[in-house]
Enzyme design. Sequence first.
Site, PDB file in Angstrom:
ATOM      1  N   ARG A  46       0.871  -1.191   0.000  1.00 49.13           N
ATOM      2  CA  ARG A  46       0.000   0.000   0.000  1.00 49.13           C
ATOM      3  C   ARG A  46       0.897   1.227   0.000  1.00 49.13           C
ATOM      4  O   ARG A  46       1.784   1.343   0.845  1.00 49.13           O
ATOM      5  CB  ARG A  46      -0.909   0.006   1.233  1.00 49.13           C
ATOM      6  CG  ARG A  46      -1.673   1.316   1.418  1.00 49.13           C
ATOM      7  CD  ARG A  46      -2.722   1.262   2.500  1.00 49.13           C
ATOM      8  NE  ARG A  46      -3.879   0.486   2.077  1.00 49.13           N
ATOM      9  CZ  ARG A  46      -5.054   0.489   2.714  1.00 49.13           C
ATOM     10  NH1 ARG A  46      -5.227   1.240   3.788  1.00 49.13           N
ATOM     11  NH2 ARG A  46      -6.053  -0.248   2.271  1.00 49.13           N
TER      12      ARG A  46
ATOM     13  N   HIS B 267      -7.843   1.154  -5.914  1.00 44.86           N
ATOM     14  CA  HIS B 267      -7.975   0.213  -4.790  1.00 44.86           C
ATOM     15  C   HIS B 267      -8.620  -1.073  -5.326  1.00 44.86           C
ATOM     16  O   HIS B 267      -9.751  -1.413  -4.991  1.00 44.86           O
ATOM     17  CB  HIS B 267      -8.813   0.850  -3.685  1.00 44.86           C
ATOM     18  CG  HIS B 267      -8.675   0.182  -2.353  1.00 44.86           C
ATOM     19  ND1 HIS B 267      -7.835  -0.908  -2.127  1.00 44.86           N
ATOM     20  CD2 HIS B 267      -9.267   0.442  -1.149  1.00 44.86           C
ATOM     21  CE1 HIS B 267      -7.932  -1.275  -0.862  1.00 44.86           C
ATOM     22  NE2 HIS B 267      -8.781  -0.478  -0.254  1.00 44.86           N
TER      23      HIS B 267
ATOM     24  N   CYS C 187     -16.527   1.395   1.381  1.00 47.10           N
ATOM     25  CA  CYS C 187     -15.373   0.509   1.646  1.00 47.10           C
ATOM     26  C   CYS C 187     -14.890   0.594   3.083  1.00 47.10           C
ATOM     27  O   CYS C 187     -14.159  -0.288   3.522  1.00 47.10           O
ATOM     28  CB  CYS C 187     -14.242   0.827   0.678  1.00 47.10           C
ATOM     29  SG  CYS C 187     -13.488   2.446   0.905  1.00 47.10           S
TER      30      CYS C 187
ATOM     31  N   ARG D  49     -14.013  -9.081   2.062  1.00 45.67           N
ATOM     32  CA  ARG D  49     -12.586  -8.910   1.745  1.00 45.67           C
ATOM     33  C   ARG D  49     -11.828 -10.205   2.019  1.00 45.67           C
ATOM     34  O   ARG D  49     -10.957 -10.612   1.248  1.00 45.67           O
ATOM     35  CB  ARG D  49     -11.978  -7.772   2.587  1.00 45.67           C
ATOM     36  CG  ARG D  49     -12.531  -6.375   2.329  1.00 45.67           C
ATOM     37  CD  ARG D  49     -12.064  -5.815   1.007  1.00 45.67           C
ATOM     38  NE  ARG D  49     -10.617  -5.751   0.898  1.00 45.67           N
ATOM     39  CZ  ARG D  49      -9.860  -4.725   1.307  1.00 45.67           C
ATOM     40  NH1 ARG D  49     -10.415  -3.660   1.836  1.00 45.67           N
ATOM     41  NH2 ARG D  49      -8.548  -4.733   1.150  1.00 45.67           N
TER      42      ARG D  49
ATOM     43  N   GLN E  20     -10.230  -3.873  -3.099  1.00 44.68           N
ATOM     44  CA  GLN E  20     -11.510  -3.470  -2.526  1.00 44.68           C
ATOM     45  C   GLN E  20     -12.620  -3.559  -3.578  1.00 44.68           C
ATOM     46  O   GLN E  20     -13.690  -4.113  -3.318  1.00 44.68           O
ATOM     47  CB  GLN E  20     -11.430  -2.034  -1.982  1.00 44.68           C
ATOM     48  CG  GLN E  20     -12.737  -1.523  -1.430  1.00 44.68           C
ATOM     49  CD  GLN E  20     -13.163  -2.229  -0.164  1.00 44.68           C
ATOM     50  OE1 GLN E  20     -12.438  -2.210   0.819  1.00 44.68           O
ATOM     51  NE2 GLN E  20     -14.332  -2.866  -0.162  1.00 44.68           N
TER      52      GLN E  20
ATOM     53  N   ASP F 230     -17.485   7.079  -0.594  1.00 51.13           N
ATOM     54  CA  ASP F 230     -16.189   6.896   0.074  1.00 51.13           C
ATOM     55  C   ASP F 230     -15.884   8.203   0.795  1.00 51.13           C
ATOM     56  O   ASP F 230     -16.501   9.243   0.512  1.00 51.13           O
ATOM     57  CB  ASP F 230     -15.129   6.592  -1.010  1.00 51.13           C
ATOM     58  CG  ASP F 230     -13.737   6.312  -0.454  1.00 51.13           C
ATOM     59  OD1 ASP F 230     -13.624   5.998   0.750  1.00 51.13           O
ATOM     60  OD2 ASP F 230     -12.768   6.406  -1.229  1.00 51.13           O
TER      61      ASP F 230
HETATM   62  N1  NVA Z   1     -10.272   6.609  -0.547  1.00 52.94           N
HETATM   63  C1  NVA Z   1      -9.871   6.123   0.754  1.00 52.94           C
HETATM   64  C2  NVA Z   1     -10.019   4.635   0.815  1.00 52.94           C
HETATM   65  C3  NVA Z   1      -9.657   4.036   2.151  1.00 52.94           C
HETATM   66  C4  NVA Z   1      -9.737   2.539   2.163  1.00 52.94           C
HETATM   67  C5  NVA Z   1      -8.452   6.538   1.039  1.00 52.94           C
HETATM   68  O1  NVA Z   1      -7.605   6.427   0.152  1.00 52.94           O
HETATM   69  O2  NVA Z   1      -8.172   6.982   2.157  1.00 52.94           O
HETATM   70  N1   CP Z   2     -11.307  -0.481   2.923  1.00 51.71           N
HETATM   71  C1   CP Z   2     -10.018  -0.559   3.284  1.00 51.71           C
HETATM   72  O1   CP Z   2      -9.120  -0.785   2.480  1.00 51.71           O
HETATM   73  O2   CP Z   2      -9.804  -0.371   4.621  1.00 51.71           O
HETATM   74  P1   CP Z   2      -8.411  -0.242   5.360  1.00 51.71           P
HETATM   75  O3   CP Z   2      -7.832   1.103   4.999  1.00 51.71           O
HETATM   76  O4   CP Z   2      -8.746  -0.363   6.813  1.00 51.71           O
HETATM   77  O5   CP Z   2      -7.486  -1.331   4.884  1.00 51.71           O
END
Ligand code: NVA
Ligand code: CP
Length: 299
Positions: free
Chosen positions: A104, A131, A257, A285, A134, A217
Amino acid sequence: MMARHFLRLADLPLDAARRIFDRAAEHKADRRSGVTGNTLAGKTLVLLFEKPSTRTRVSFEAAIFQLGGHAITLPWAESQASRGEPLTDTARVLSSYADAIVFRTFGEARLLELASAAAVPVINALTDEGHPVQVLTDLFTVQERFGSLEGRKVAWIGDGASNMARSWAEAAALFGMELRISAPRGYELPEDLRHANVRHVSSPAEAVRDADVVATDTWTSMGHEGEREVRLRAFHGYTVDLDLLDRAPSTAILLHCLPAVRGEEITAEAIESPRSVIFEQAENRLHVQKALLEYLLLE
Ligand code: NVA
Ligand code: CP
């Protein structure tokens, strides 16, 4: 041979995606009935996260443990990569210890850099641009409810430029769904990602009319915290609440998500409403990633 990575949804041939969904359903049933598996015995997964995570980290760890393998989470701050060791060196070394790397990060270029030097599959666990694990799960969740994906109408409310919206746009092209985005000016899907199945609509109410799926989101994604106040003002009027959900068909499902900011992009009542499948989506997931790991590591 190049390792089989999962960096974006398009990395999965459609027939592979369908097999993953079928297998995920089996994993879900097995877990519900207490059946355990051993398909990934002896396999090791390394997780490297430059941003926080609850679901992605724990669901990947649990997935490989529950299939007989092992996970090693290397906290970013304790890694030499955080002190500037090249991602390519990191990838080469981790490839000699592990069977797959879950990463990530911020810009997609960092993910591609790591993947370019990895001899084992690299899985995109979220970048600023997407993502896919997800949204793969979200597609499974939609298919679970409706039996199919093709022709489904998806209303995306809020940040149309977020990593989630971008992966949904990719999914709409691949699986023949219609994506309607209702986003404030300046937060639309980037032009180069638009295609025939994506439409920007002026209001959230118009987006959800006859939609099968309503999705949103956070307004402030990780890495954008400094823009929070500006974003709060820009996104005013884009909250998914019961009033908006009432404008969607009674069969529509609500996805998020997580993590959610109640009172911003979604209300507490919407999260708890009968249309919400948000916590089952989060559970999924685990099942989908088990199937994804089997595909990447065994097929
Ligand atoms: N769009 C959000 C998704 C978190 C899982 C972020 O990048 O923070
Ligand atoms: N939805 C998701 O990816 O959550 P986290 O940021 O907790 O991994």
